[in-house]
Motif scaffolding. Structure first.
Motif, PDB file in Angstrom:
ATOM      1  N   ASP A 281      26.777   8.768   2.388  1.00 49.44           N
ATOM      2  CA  ASP A 281      26.124   8.869   1.514  1.00 49.44           C
ATOM      3  C   ASP A 281      25.304   7.359   1.278  1.00 49.44           C
ATOM      4  OD1 ASP A 281      27.106  11.291   1.703  1.00 49.44           O
ATOM      5  OD2 ASP A 281      27.689  11.288  -0.818  1.00 49.44           O
ATOM      6  N   VAL A 282      24.187   6.709   0.557  1.00 51.52           N
ATOM      7  CA  VAL A 282      23.437   6.028   0.112  1.00 51.52           C
ATOM      8  C   VAL A 282      23.278   6.439  -1.091  1.00 51.52           C
ATOM      9  CG1 VAL A 282      22.898   5.161   2.264  1.00 51.52           C
ATOM     10  CG2 VAL A 282      21.113   6.407   0.942  1.00 51.52           C
ATOM     11  N   SER A 283      23.746   5.710  -2.181  1.00 51.84           N
ATOM     12  CA  SER A 283      22.938   5.632  -3.670  1.00 51.84           C
ATOM     13  C   SER A 283      21.684   6.049  -3.544  1.00 51.84           C
ATOM     14  CB  SER A 283      23.160   4.860  -4.234  1.00 51.84           C
ATOM     15  OG  SER A 283      23.001   3.352  -3.672  1.00 51.84           O
ATOM     16  N   CYS A 284      21.587   6.898  -4.058  1.00 54.83           N
ATOM     17  CA  CYS A 284      19.740   7.370  -4.393  1.00 54.83           C
ATOM     18  C   CYS A 284      18.601   6.027  -4.729  1.00 54.83           C
ATOM     19  CB  CYS A 284      19.818   8.249  -5.853  1.00 54.83           C
ATOM     20  SG  CYS A 284      18.160   9.215  -5.576  1.00 54.83           S
ATOM     21  N   PHE A 285      18.378   5.743  -3.815  1.00 58.68           N
ATOM     22  CA  PHE A 285      17.563   4.245  -4.182  1.00 58.68           C
ATOM     23  C   PHE A 285      15.999   4.734  -5.309  1.00 58.68           C
ATOM     24  CE2 PHE A 285      13.874   4.797  -1.493  1.00 58.68           C
ATOM     25  CZ  PHE A 285      14.067   5.827  -0.773  1.00 58.68           C
TER      26      PHE A 285
ATOM     27  N   VAL B 146      15.200  14.056  -6.154  1.00 61.75           N
ATOM     28  CA  VAL B 146      15.224  13.831  -4.315  1.00 61.75           C
ATOM     29  C   VAL B 146      17.317  13.564  -4.461  1.00 61.75           C
ATOM     30  CG1 VAL B 146      15.355  11.549  -2.648  1.00 61.75           C
ATOM     31  CG2 VAL B 146      12.928  12.506  -4.146  1.00 61.75           C
ATOM     32  N   CYS B 147      18.315  12.863  -5.077  1.00 62.10           N
ATOM     33  CA  CYS B 147      19.388  13.600  -5.014  1.00 62.10           C
ATOM     34  C   CYS B 147      19.870  14.843  -5.251  1.00 62.10           C
ATOM     35  CB  CYS B 147      19.923  12.139  -5.366  1.00 62.10           C
ATOM     36  SG  CYS B 147      19.607  11.944  -7.352  1.00 62.10           S
ATOM     37  N   LYS B 148      18.906  15.572  -6.013  1.00 63.49           N
ATOM     38  CA  LYS B 148      19.430  16.465  -6.519  1.00 63.49           C
ATOM     39  C   LYS B 148      20.646  16.342  -8.032  1.00 63.49           C
ATOM     40  CE  LYS B 148      19.463  19.152  -2.331  1.00 63.49           C
ATOM     41  NZ  LYS B 148      20.744  18.820  -1.525  1.00 63.49           N
TER      42      LYS B 148
ATOM     43  N   ARG C  79      14.601  13.020   7.518  1.00 62.03           N
ATOM     44  CA  ARG C  79      15.618  12.830   5.991  1.00 62.03           C
ATOM     45  C   ARG C  79      14.990  12.246   5.012  1.00 62.03           C
ATOM     46  NH1 ARG C  79      20.678  14.864   3.829  1.00 62.03           N
ATOM     47  NH2 ARG C  79      20.250  17.046   5.047  1.00 62.03           N
ATOM     48  N   GLN C  80      15.144  11.109   6.481  1.00 61.03           N
ATOM     49  CA  GLN C  80      14.707   9.465   5.656  1.00 61.03           C
ATOM     50  C   GLN C  80      13.502   9.224   5.712  1.00 61.03           C
ATOM     51  OE1 GLN C  80      17.606   6.324   6.963  1.00 61.03           O
ATOM     52  NE2 GLN C  80      18.370   7.780   8.128  1.00 61.03           N
TER      53      GLN C  80
END
Ligand code: PHE
Length: 345
Positions: A262-266, A275-277, A316-317
């Motif tokens: 996972d990446v921290s929601c940018f 976006v990150c729910k 997704r990206q």
């Protein structure tokens, strides 16, 4: 005698009047005949001496009439020819018409995102490897430690070619791992972008075709820490230097141990957004250490070599980068949508 000469002039006038020269050449012949230096009217004036005095005036007028009829006719013909020529050019080019504006093309957001990923990994020595979309069972599944009865095959609903149990549309770019390891020897450091297919119901979040980028690094002494550092570098280059990564244990038949990253929601920087729910994190890829069984399947000595692999979806990206809410927009090629993207890469 004079009546005859009068008659001759009248006849010439009649000829001039009834002449219908059409082409440029015909008009020129008309000019030479009646107005040129050796024209037919000139000698008529010479006949004057044979005309009785009392008729000289009338005769002179008649010859002059012949001349002016010829001139008038020639001028009219010339004018007609000129305007016809104007029209002909006008038909070719209308200099007053507004210019046709050529639409400038732009790269598709999938290409832009894919190029970004390739560029980031290219800077640390990963070379692009591309391979076929129609794949055989061995490279897509068996070599990747997913034998026929393996339940993991259910994870990826496969499109098989008509009447075939072995030829299929690749379900992931991991097939390129098998192709590369089988036909090249370590050190291997590749990035494999491409289209993949799964029999899924099309919705705003899923499609039966999408794109992945696969990464593979095989050499002596490649460790999990190498993978983690490589993926952190990628995440920060892709989403900004403040980005954090999180690896959660997962399962893939071809990696051991396996993880999801996972990446921290940018967008919200882990505060929570749609976006990150509202979790603060966004899953972007699967990864892990190449299972020794996979190395062996591809004739690579698993005692000597280790490696890591990862695979990520591009849609997704792209959706995250450009805040696109429906995956179908990426496949419909609506120009009004595509026009909004510009990129140097
Ligand atoms: N192939 C996996 C998928 O499609 C992703 C993956 C690639 C996982 C490489 C681990 C290593 O879901």
């Amino acid at each position: 005698m004079s009546a005859e000469i009068f008659e001759k002039v009248k006849q010439i006038i009649a000829e001039i009047e009834s002449a219908t020269p059409q082409t440029k050449e015909e008009v020129e012949a008309f000019r030479i005949q009646y107005l040129g230096t050796k024209n037919q009217i000139k000698p008529l004036m010479g006949e004057m001496r044979n005309i009785p005095n009392e008729e000289k005036k009338a005769y002179g007028q008649l010859v002059n009439q012949a001349k002016s009829v010829a001139e008038a006719k020639f001028n009219a013909l010339k004018e007609r020819a000129e305007s016809a020529a104007d029209e002909a050019t006008a038909g070719d080019i209308d200099l007053t018409a507004p210019a046709v504006v050529e639409e400038l093309g732009s790269r598709h957001p999938i290409s832009v995102t894919q190029n970004k990923i390739i560029d980031i990994f290219g800077r640390i020595g990963f070379k692009v490897a591309e391979d076929r979309e129609i794949e055989d069972d061995w490279h897509n599944f068996s070599a990747m430690n997913t034998p026929e009865d393996h339940p993991a095959r259910d994870m990826q609903d496969t499109f098989y070619l008509k009447d075939s149990t072995s030829m299929l549309l690749r379900t992931h770019t991991s097939s390129v791992q098998a192709r590369t390891m089988k036909y090249q020897k370590p050190p291997i450091r590749i990035i494999a972008p491409g289209r993949v297919y799964r029999n899924e119901t099309i919705s705003a979040r899923a499609h039966c075709q999408f794109h992945q980028v696969e990464g593979l690094y095989v050499d002596e002494n490649v460790s999990f820490a190498d993978m983690k550092q490589t993926l952190l570098y990628f995440a920060q280059e892709m989403y900004g230097p403040q980005t954090k990564i999180r690896l959660r244990p997962s399962y893939f038949p071809f990696t051991e141990p396996s993880a999801e990253m996972d990446v921290s929601c940018f967008i919200c920087d882990t505060k929570g957004c749609n976006v990150c729910k509202y979790t603060g994190w966004v899953e972007i890829m699967g990864c892990g250490m190449v299972d020794p069984k996979v190395l062996e399947n591809c004739d690579i000595d698993s005692e000597k070599y280790t490696g890591f692999a990862f695979g990520m979806g591009i849609e997704r990206q792209a959706m995250m980068l450009y805040k696109i809410t429906d995956i179908r927009l990426l496949f419909e090629n609506d120009v009004r949508f595509l026009k909004q993207f510009t990129s140097a890469i």
